[in-house]
Write a protein that holds these residues in place. Structure first.
Motif, PDB file in Angstrom:
ATOM      1  N   SER A   1       1.118   0.765   2.628  1.00 48.33           N
ATOM      2  CA  SER A   1       2.416   0.343   2.097  1.00 48.33           C
ATOM      3  C   SER A   1       2.251  -0.507   0.841  1.00 48.33           C
ATOM      4  O   SER A   1       2.965  -0.321  -0.147  1.00 48.33           O
ATOM      5  CB  SER A   1       3.184  -0.425   3.166  1.00 48.33           C
ATOM      6  OG  SER A   1       4.395  -0.902   2.645  1.00 48.33           O
ATOM      7  N   VAL A   2       1.312  -1.429   0.869  1.00 53.24           N
ATOM      8  CA  VAL A   2       1.052  -2.295  -0.289  1.00 53.24           C
ATOM      9  C   VAL A   2       0.603  -1.457  -1.490  1.00 53.24           C
ATOM     10  O   VAL A   2       1.016  -1.706  -2.630  1.00 53.24           O
ATOM     11  CB  VAL A   2       0.004  -3.382   0.072  1.00 53.24           C
ATOM     12  CG1 VAL A   2      -0.530  -4.087  -1.154  1.00 53.24           C
ATOM     13  CG2 VAL A   2       0.612  -4.390   1.042  1.00 53.24           C
ATOM     14  N   LEU A   3      -0.219  -0.465  -1.241  1.00 53.50           N
ATOM     15  CA  LEU A   3      -0.696   0.401  -2.325  1.00 53.50           C
ATOM     16  C   LEU A   3       0.426   1.295  -2.860  1.00 53.50           C
ATOM     17  O   LEU A   3       0.589   1.430  -4.069  1.00 53.50           O
ATOM     18  CB  LEU A   3      -1.869   1.255  -1.842  1.00 53.50           C
ATOM     19  CG  LEU A   3      -3.149   0.497  -1.516  1.00 53.50           C
ATOM     20  CD1 LEU A   3      -4.128   1.386  -0.764  1.00 53.50           C
ATOM     21  CD2 LEU A   3      -3.781  -0.055  -2.780  1.00 53.50           C
ATOM     22  N   ILE A   4       1.199   1.879  -1.970  1.00 57.27           N
ATOM     23  CA  ILE A   4       2.252   2.820  -2.364  1.00 57.27           C
ATOM     24  C   ILE A   4       3.388   2.121  -3.112  1.00 57.27           C
ATOM     25  O   ILE A   4       3.909   2.638  -4.091  1.00 57.27           O
ATOM     26  CB  ILE A   4       2.790   3.578  -1.132  1.00 57.27           C
ATOM     27  CG1 ILE A   4       1.706   4.515  -0.596  1.00 57.27           C
ATOM     28  CG2 ILE A   4       4.060   4.346  -1.450  1.00 57.27           C
ATOM     29  CD1 ILE A   4       1.996   5.074   0.794  1.00 57.27           C
ATOM     30  N   THR A   5       3.772   0.931  -2.648  1.00 57.54           N
ATOM     31  CA  THR A   5       4.907   0.234  -3.255  1.00 57.54           C
ATOM     32  C   THR A   5       4.553  -0.490  -4.553  1.00 57.54           C
ATOM     33  O   THR A   5       5.434  -0.975  -5.246  1.00 57.54           O
ATOM     34  CB  THR A   5       5.495  -0.802  -2.282  1.00 57.54           C
ATOM     35  OG1 THR A   5       4.485  -1.780  -1.996  1.00 57.54           O
ATOM     36  CG2 THR A   5       6.003  -0.148  -1.017  1.00 57.54           C
ATOM     37  N   GLY A   6       3.276  -0.587  -4.868  1.00 57.33           N
ATOM     38  CA  GLY A   6       2.864  -1.287  -6.080  1.00 57.33           C
ATOM     39  C   GLY A   6       2.638  -2.771  -5.887  1.00 57.33           C
ATOM     40  O   GLY A   6       2.293  -3.483  -6.826  1.00 57.33           O
ATOM     41  N   GLU A   7       2.826  -3.259  -4.668  1.00 55.55           N
ATOM     42  CA  GLU A   7       2.579  -4.680  -4.403  1.00 55.55           C
ATOM     43  C   GLU A   7       1.116  -5.048  -4.654  1.00 55.55           C
ATOM     44  O   GLU A   7       0.790  -6.213  -4.835  1.00 55.55           O
ATOM     45  CB  GLU A   7       2.950  -5.040  -2.963  1.00 55.55           C
ATOM     46  CG  GLU A   7       4.416  -5.191  -2.717  1.00 55.55           C
ATOM     47  CD  GLU A   7       4.683  -5.674  -1.309  1.00 55.55           C
ATOM     48  OE1 GLU A   7       5.365  -6.714  -1.177  1.00 55.55           O
ATOM     49  OE2 GLU A   7       4.225  -5.034  -0.348  1.00 55.55           O
ATOM     50  N   VAL A   8       0.267  -4.052  -4.663  1.00 56.32           N
ATOM     51  CA  VAL A   8      -1.157  -4.286  -4.891  1.00 56.32           C
ATOM     52  C   VAL A   8      -1.392  -5.059  -6.194  1.00 56.32           C
ATOM     53  O   VAL A   8      -2.351  -5.822  -6.308  1.00 56.32           O
ATOM     54  CB  VAL A   8      -1.946  -2.949  -4.877  1.00 56.32           C
ATOM     55  CG1 VAL A   8      -1.552  -2.063  -6.049  1.00 56.32           C
ATOM     56  CG2 VAL A   8      -3.439  -3.203  -4.846  1.00 56.32           C
ATOM     57  N   ALA A   9      -0.495  -4.922  -7.170  1.00 58.35           N
ATOM     58  CA  ALA A   9      -0.639  -5.637  -8.439  1.00 58.35           C
ATOM     59  C   ALA A   9      -0.408  -7.138  -8.288  1.00 58.35           C
ATOM     60  O   ALA A   9      -0.788  -7.917  -9.162  1.00 58.35           O
ATOM     61  CB  ALA A   9       0.333  -5.064  -9.477  1.00 58.35           C
ATOM     62  N   ARG A  10       0.208  -7.541  -7.197  1.00 56.14           N
ATOM     63  CA  ARG A  10       0.494  -8.965  -6.971  1.00 56.14           C
ATOM     64  C   ARG A  10      -0.461  -9.624  -5.976  1.00 56.14           C
ATOM     65  O   ARG A  10      -0.432 -10.827  -5.804  1.00 56.14           O
ATOM     66  CB  ARG A  10       1.924  -9.143  -6.494  1.00 56.14           C
ATOM     67  CG  ARG A  10       2.941  -8.817  -7.569  1.00 56.14           C
ATOM     68  CD  ARG A  10       4.259  -9.470  -7.264  1.00 56.14           C
ATOM     69  NE  ARG A  10       5.222  -9.213  -8.298  1.00 56.14           N
ATOM     70  CZ  ARG A  10       5.387  -9.979  -9.378  1.00 56.14           C
ATOM     71  NH1 ARG A  10       4.641 -11.037  -9.560  1.00 56.14           N
ATOM     72  NH2 ARG A  10       6.309  -9.688 -10.271  1.00 56.14           N
ATOM     73  N   VAL A  11      -1.267  -8.836  -5.311  1.00 54.07           N
ATOM     74  CA  VAL A  11      -2.238  -9.391  -4.370  1.00 54.07           C
ATOM     75  C   VAL A  11      -3.565  -9.505  -5.104  1.00 54.07           C
ATOM     76  O   VAL A  11      -4.082  -8.525  -5.617  1.00 54.07           O
ATOM     77  CB  VAL A  11      -2.376  -8.513  -3.108  1.00 54.07           C
ATOM     78  CG1 VAL A  11      -3.365  -9.137  -2.128  1.00 54.07           C
ATOM     79  CG2 VAL A  11      -1.025  -8.313  -2.443  1.00 54.07           C
ATOM     80  N   LYS A  12      -4.094 -10.723  -5.151  1.00 56.33           N
ATOM     81  CA  LYS A  12      -5.313 -10.972  -5.919  1.00 56.33           C
ATOM     82  C   LYS A  12      -6.282 -11.827  -5.118  1.00 56.33           C
ATOM     83  O   LYS A  12      -5.883 -12.543  -4.207  1.00 56.33           O
ATOM     84  CB  LYS A  12      -4.972 -11.676  -7.225  1.00 56.33           C
ATOM     85  CG  LYS A  12      -4.068 -10.844  -8.124  1.00 56.33           C
ATOM     86  CD  LYS A  12      -3.741 -11.557  -9.392  1.00 56.33           C
ATOM     87  CE  LYS A  12      -2.852 -10.694 -10.281  1.00 56.33           C
ATOM     88  NZ  LYS A  12      -2.481 -11.390 -11.504  1.00 56.33           N
ATOM     89  N   ARG A  13      -7.539 -11.747  -5.518  1.00 63.66           N
ATOM     90  CA  ARG A  13      -8.565 -12.597  -4.912  1.00 63.66           C
ATOM     91  C   ARG A  13      -9.032 -13.587  -5.959  1.00 63.66           C
ATOM     92  O   ARG A  13      -9.311 -13.215  -7.108  1.00 63.66           O
ATOM     93  CB  ARG A  13      -9.743 -11.758  -4.426  1.00 63.66           C
ATOM     94  CG  ARG A  13     -10.736 -12.558  -3.592  1.00 63.66           C
ATOM     95  CD  ARG A  13     -11.892 -11.721  -3.122  1.00 63.66           C
ATOM     96  NE  ARG A  13     -12.837 -11.577  -4.217  1.00 63.66           N
ATOM     97  CZ  ARG A  13     -13.492 -10.465  -4.521  1.00 63.66           C
ATOM     98  NH1 ARG A  13     -13.314  -9.378  -3.831  1.00 63.66           N
ATOM     99  NH2 ARG A  13     -14.330 -10.440  -5.526  1.00 63.66           N
TER     100      ARG A  13
END
Length: 175
Positions: free
Chosen positions: A121-133
């Motif tokens: 879900s995080v990958l599909i919705t684009g939220e991945v751009a806001r999750v960082k390490r």
């Protein structure tokens, strides 16, 4: 913008490893079982084997690698992908989750599939751009970047950002 519940699950899973404190909530099969109950991924304490624990660790390594700011190590991502290939997810027409774990799976596999569903879900919705390490070697905390332009680099500018600035300043003074 706040993270979705799926992003919160993924961030929580990634942060079961605390580099700064030197703790790992998944270091033993019994710790994995405790974490699954504590987070609500299972309702009863499941039997977790060493192989189960290894799957969780391999997936977590890949998730942490995915959110890193430095060049990603492809072998870590590939290893996590091999775990994901063995996680059965069902497509559902319910609005709360399109991908769901097979309800017939054992508790540990069902919980792993729930994490995989949240990651998808995080990958599909684009939220991945806001999750960082956090790029600090002594930190590595995974966080949600709530800045408008997604430019946040550090988990905490007051701690990790200032440490980096101090190191850079000291290096310039020496050199």
């Amino acid at each position: 913008m706040d993270p979705s519940p799926h992003a919160e699950w993924v961030i929580s899973f990634a942060n079961t490893l605390d580099v700064e404190d030197g703790t790992d909530a998944l270091s033993e099969p019994s710790h994995v079982a405790r974490w699954l109950v504590t987070t609500g991924l299972t309702t009863r304490t499941p039997r977790v084997t060493g192989a189960d624990r290894d799957r969780y660790l391999r997936l977590r390594s890949g998730v942490r690698e995915l959110f890193g700011t430095e060049e990603q190590r492809s072998h870590v991502l590939a290893d996590a992908d091999s775990v994901l290939r063995d996680v059965p997810l069902l497509v559902s027409l319910t609005p709360d989750s399109v991908l769901q774990p097979d309800p017939e799976l054992p508790a540990t596999s069902r919980a792993l599939a729930t994490i995989a569903s949240a990651l998808a879900s995080v990958l599909i919705t684009g939220e991945v751009a806001r999750v960082k390490r956090c790029p600090a070697e002594d930190c590595g905390w995974v966080f949600w970047d709530s800045t408008k332009n997604r430019s946040r680099r550090w988990c905490s500018m007051q701690v990790c950002g200032n440490r980096d600035k101090a190191r850079s300043f000291a290096a310039r003074k020496r050199g």
